[in-house]
Design an enzyme around this catalytic site. Structure first.
Site, PDB file in Angstrom:
ATOM      1  N   ARG A 240       0.796  -1.573   0.565  1.00  0.00           N
ATOM      2  CA  ARG A 240      -0.533   0.257   0.263  1.00  0.00           C
ATOM      3  C   ARG A 240       0.868   0.978   0.101  1.00  0.00           C
ATOM      4  O   ARG A 240       0.273   2.366  -1.012  1.00  0.00           O
ATOM      5  CB  ARG A 240      -0.826  -0.162   1.386  1.00  0.00           C
ATOM      6  CG  ARG A 240      -2.058   1.350   1.314  1.00  0.00           C
ATOM      7  CD  ARG A 240      -2.878   1.301   1.973  1.00  0.00           C
ATOM      8  NE  ARG A 240      -3.767   1.646   2.009  1.00  0.00           N
ATOM      9  CZ  ARG A 240      -4.327   2.688   2.963  1.00  0.00           C
ATOM     10  NH1 ARG A 240      -3.762   2.522   4.716  1.00  0.00           N
ATOM     11  NH2 ARG A 240      -5.301   4.007   3.167  1.00  0.00           N
TER      12      ARG A 240
ATOM     13  N   HIS B 148      -0.066   3.871  -2.722  1.00  0.00           N
ATOM     14  CA  HIS B 148      -0.074   4.869  -2.667  1.00  0.00           C
ATOM     15  C   HIS B 148       1.539   6.559  -2.935  1.00  0.00           C
ATOM     16  O   HIS B 148       1.043   7.372  -3.439  1.00  0.00           O
ATOM     17  CB  HIS B 148       0.108   5.552  -0.942  1.00  0.00           C
ATOM     18  CG  HIS B 148      -1.636   4.867  -0.415  1.00  0.00           C
ATOM     19  ND1 HIS B 148      -2.418   5.149  -0.022  1.00  0.00           N
ATOM     20  CD2 HIS B 148      -2.325   3.861  -1.607  1.00  0.00           C
ATOM     21  CE1 HIS B 148      -3.676   4.951  -0.134  1.00  0.00           C
ATOM     22  NE2 HIS B 148      -4.133   3.511  -0.339  1.00  0.00           N
ATOM     23  N   ASP B 149       2.699   5.801  -3.229  1.00  0.00           N
ATOM     24  CA  ASP B 149       3.960   6.949  -3.051  1.00  0.00           C
ATOM     25  C   ASP B 149       3.838   6.843  -4.341  1.00  0.00           C
ATOM     26  O   ASP B 149       3.936   8.015  -5.220  1.00  0.00           O
ATOM     27  CB  ASP B 149       5.001   5.934  -2.809  1.00  0.00           C
ATOM     28  CG  ASP B 149       5.798   6.701  -3.216  1.00  0.00           C
ATOM     29  OD1 ASP B 149       6.416   8.557  -2.837  1.00  0.00           O
ATOM     30  OD2 ASP B 149       7.246   6.568  -3.914  1.00  0.00           O
TER      31      ASP B 149
ATOM     32  N   VAL C 178       0.826   9.752  -6.171  1.00  0.00           N
ATOM     33  CA  VAL C 178       1.389  11.039  -5.981  1.00  0.00           C
ATOM     34  C   VAL C 178       2.486  11.478  -6.509  1.00  0.00           C
ATOM     35  O   VAL C 178       3.468  11.188  -5.849  1.00  0.00           O
ATOM     36  CB  VAL C 178       1.447  10.974  -4.313  1.00  0.00           C
ATOM     37  CG1 VAL C 178       0.708  13.176  -3.920  1.00  0.00           C
ATOM     38  CG2 VAL C 178      -0.834  10.571  -4.307  1.00  0.00           C
TER      39      VAL C 178
ATOM     40  N   GLY D 257       4.137  10.379  -8.452  1.00  0.00           N
ATOM     41  CA  GLY D 257       4.860   9.336  -8.804  1.00  0.00           C
ATOM     42  C   GLY D 257       5.664   8.616  -8.474  1.00  0.00           C
ATOM     43  O   GLY D 257       5.599   8.703  -7.137  1.00  0.00           O
TER      44      GLY D 257
ATOM     45  N   ASP E  79       8.827   8.827  -6.011  1.00  0.00           N
ATOM     46  CA  ASP E  79       9.649   9.164  -4.916  1.00  0.00           C
ATOM     47  C   ASP E  79      10.283   9.874  -4.138  1.00  0.00           C
ATOM     48  O   ASP E  79      10.998  10.327  -3.594  1.00  0.00           O
ATOM     49  CB  ASP E  79      10.430  10.764  -6.158  1.00  0.00           C
ATOM     50  CG  ASP E  79       8.512  11.345  -5.221  1.00  0.00           C
ATOM     51  OD1 ASP E  79       7.869  10.541  -4.738  1.00  0.00           O
ATOM     52  OD2 ASP E  79       9.092  12.965  -5.666  1.00  0.00           O
TER      53      ASP E  79
ATOM     54  N   SER F 170       7.975  10.130  -1.994  1.00  0.00           N
ATOM     55  CA  SER F 170       7.557  11.428  -0.880  1.00  0.00           C
ATOM     56  C   SER F 170       6.606  11.037   0.120  1.00  0.00           C
ATOM     57  O   SER F 170       6.111  11.695   0.973  1.00  0.00           O
ATOM     58  CB  SER F 170       6.727  12.485  -2.102  1.00  0.00           C
ATOM     59  OG  SER F 170       5.814  11.316  -2.759  1.00  0.00           O
TER      60      SER F 170
ATOM     61  N   ASN G  31      -4.834   8.500   3.945  1.00  0.00           N
ATOM     62  CA  ASN G  31      -3.441   7.685   4.763  1.00  0.00           C
ATOM     63  C   ASN G  31      -3.046   8.222   5.853  1.00  0.00           C
ATOM     64  O   ASN G  31      -2.489   6.913   6.736  1.00  0.00           O
ATOM     65  CB  ASN G  31      -1.803   8.502   3.945  1.00  0.00           C
ATOM     66  CG  ASN G  31      -1.754   8.455   2.520  1.00  0.00           C
ATOM     67  OD1 ASN G  31      -2.640   7.223   2.274  1.00  0.00           O
ATOM     68  ND2 ASN G  31      -1.398   9.562   1.545  1.00  0.00           N
TER      69      ASN G  31
ATOM     70  N   PRO H 162      -7.394   6.832  -6.073  1.00  0.00           N
ATOM     71  CA  PRO H 162      -8.582   6.318  -5.661  1.00  0.00           C
ATOM     72  C   PRO H 162      -9.331   6.211  -4.654  1.00  0.00           C
ATOM     73  O   PRO H 162      -8.715   5.037  -3.377  1.00  0.00           O
ATOM     74  CB  PRO H 162      -8.242   5.212  -6.466  1.00  0.00           C
ATOM     75  CG  PRO H 162      -6.925   5.000  -6.846  1.00  0.00           C
ATOM     76  CD  PRO H 162      -6.449   5.862  -6.460  1.00  0.00           C
TER      77      PRO H 162
ATOM     78  N   ASP I  62      -2.930 -13.925  -3.620  1.00  0.00           N
ATOM     79  CA  ASP I  62      -4.049 -14.901  -4.450  1.00  0.00           C
ATOM     80  C   ASP I  62      -4.967 -13.993  -4.937  1.00  0.00           C
ATOM     81  O   ASP I  62      -5.701 -13.354  -4.838  1.00  0.00           O
ATOM     82  CB  ASP I  62      -3.958 -16.028  -3.812  1.00  0.00           C
ATOM     83  CG  ASP I  62      -5.262 -16.167  -2.281  1.00  0.00           C
ATOM     84  OD1 ASP I  62      -5.584 -15.007  -2.634  1.00  0.00           O
ATOM     85  OD2 ASP I  62      -5.331 -17.250  -1.628  1.00  0.00           O
TER      86      ASP I  62
END
Length: 330
Positions: free
Chosen positions: A69, A73-74, A77, A79, A81, A83, A103, A170, A258
């Site tokens: 996750r 999530h990185d 947002v 790309g 990097d 952040s 988050n 999303p 799976d």
């Protein structure tokens, strides 16, 4: 040689220098990730991450979902990097991505990335980016709980900006069209969307995200698209008066990455309406059925989609930096 000739020569030289610098900048911008990027500069990097992640996830399988996750999530947002790994600086008026509603208080696995980073810094100072460590960790988490692996190209560098206002992820209530748009803006396909959705075969969700389908559908009812037996079970796990708890996303194989996820979707036994929406088009419903019956095809496509996700808006070459610690810029 007259003065005008000297001026012309100087202008031509300056123009040539500018063209060279522009060309170098273009090459820099187009630099791609490569396999074995640290083969000579830090040959133990991937093994260090693998050992760290394997130990942590074996002890607590739920951490695999947390790390995957973090990776998702990185990359969604700014790309890939790292952040997301930057913490809010006390007194700074701009909060980091970690504090965004999607988050805040729900992310797990930071300490595992930090442990891997500390070990790598001891072996190869200022060499391996946090962004690459996170990509390796997501792959290794997949291996521990999914039983399959894949090669990860590397060479990412770390960003210096993390802004709460840029978080646009999303959500669990997204319909299929909204999901498609979210992936398309990151250069990802509908196939990537369906393959990566199986990350919801591990991990857990806050019960508050279940309220809209269990208790508040059309005001005060239960979403009729939910399997009745599944809805009854979820109501026991997430009572209306105790929505502060958590529940597994996949009640059949909660600690196994799976293709059970796709069977759950077909049986209307998924908590999020975003997951159930995969049946809302003929194309995505066909993909769901294919993956439900063909685990090998799903693993192959999941791995490929994870690699494509890891290539979203990466910083390479001299862009960004190599952080000493993942939670703060140098």
């Amino acid at each position: 040689m007259n003065m005008s000739s000297v001026v012309i020569i100087r202008v031509l030289k300056l123009s040539l220098v500018c063209m060279i610098l522009l060309a170098l900048d273009t090459v820099e911008a187009q630099q791609k990730l490569t396999m074995g990027f640290y083969k000579t500069t830090c040959p133990t990097a991937e093994q260090i991450v693998r050992d760290t992640v394997t130990k942590a996830v074996t002890a607590n399988p739920g951490m695999a979902a947390g790390i995957i996750r973090l990776y998702f999530h990185d990359c969604f947002v700014r790309g890939c990097d790292a952040s997301l790994l930057l913490k809010t600086i006390p007194g700074n008026e701009v909060e980091s991505e970690q504090d965004a509603g999607a988050n805040a208080g729900t992310l797990r696995g930071f300490e595992i990335i930090d442990q891997a980073k500390a070990r790598i810094e001891a072996a190869c100072p200022k060499t391996v980016s946090c962004a690459d460590i996170l990509a390796f960790a997501a792959r290794d988490s997949t291996n521990v709980v999914g039983g399959f692996s894949y090669a990860v190209p590397s060479g990412r560098r770390d960003g210096r900006v993390s802004n709460i206002s840029e978080v646009d992820l999303p959500g669990p209530s997204f319909n299929l069209n909204a999901l498609k748009r979210a992936f398309a803006t990151r250069g990802m396909s509908v196939g990537d969307l369906v393959a990566l959705s199986a990350a919801h075969s591990i991990g857990r969700a806050d019960c508050r995200f279940a309220a809209s389908r269990l208790y508040l559908f059309n005001g005060n009812g239960t979403d009729p698209s939910l399997d009745p037996k599944y809805a009854a079970l979820m109501k026991k796990k997430c009572p209306k008066d105790k929505l502060s708890g958590v529940t597994e996303l996949d009640i059949v194989t909660p600690n196994r990455l799976d293709n059970q996820y796709y069977r759950n979707v077909n049986q209307h036994q998924v908590l999020f309406s975003s997951d159930q929406s995969l049946l809302d088009s003929t194309m995505t419903a066909r993909m769901v059925s294919n993956y439900a019956n063909n685990p090998i095809a799903w693993r192959k496509d999941f791995a490929a989609a994870m690699v494509r996700l890891g290539s979203v808006k990466v910083l390479t070459g001299t862009k960004g930096e190599i952080r000493k610690k993942c939670g703060a810029i140098n």
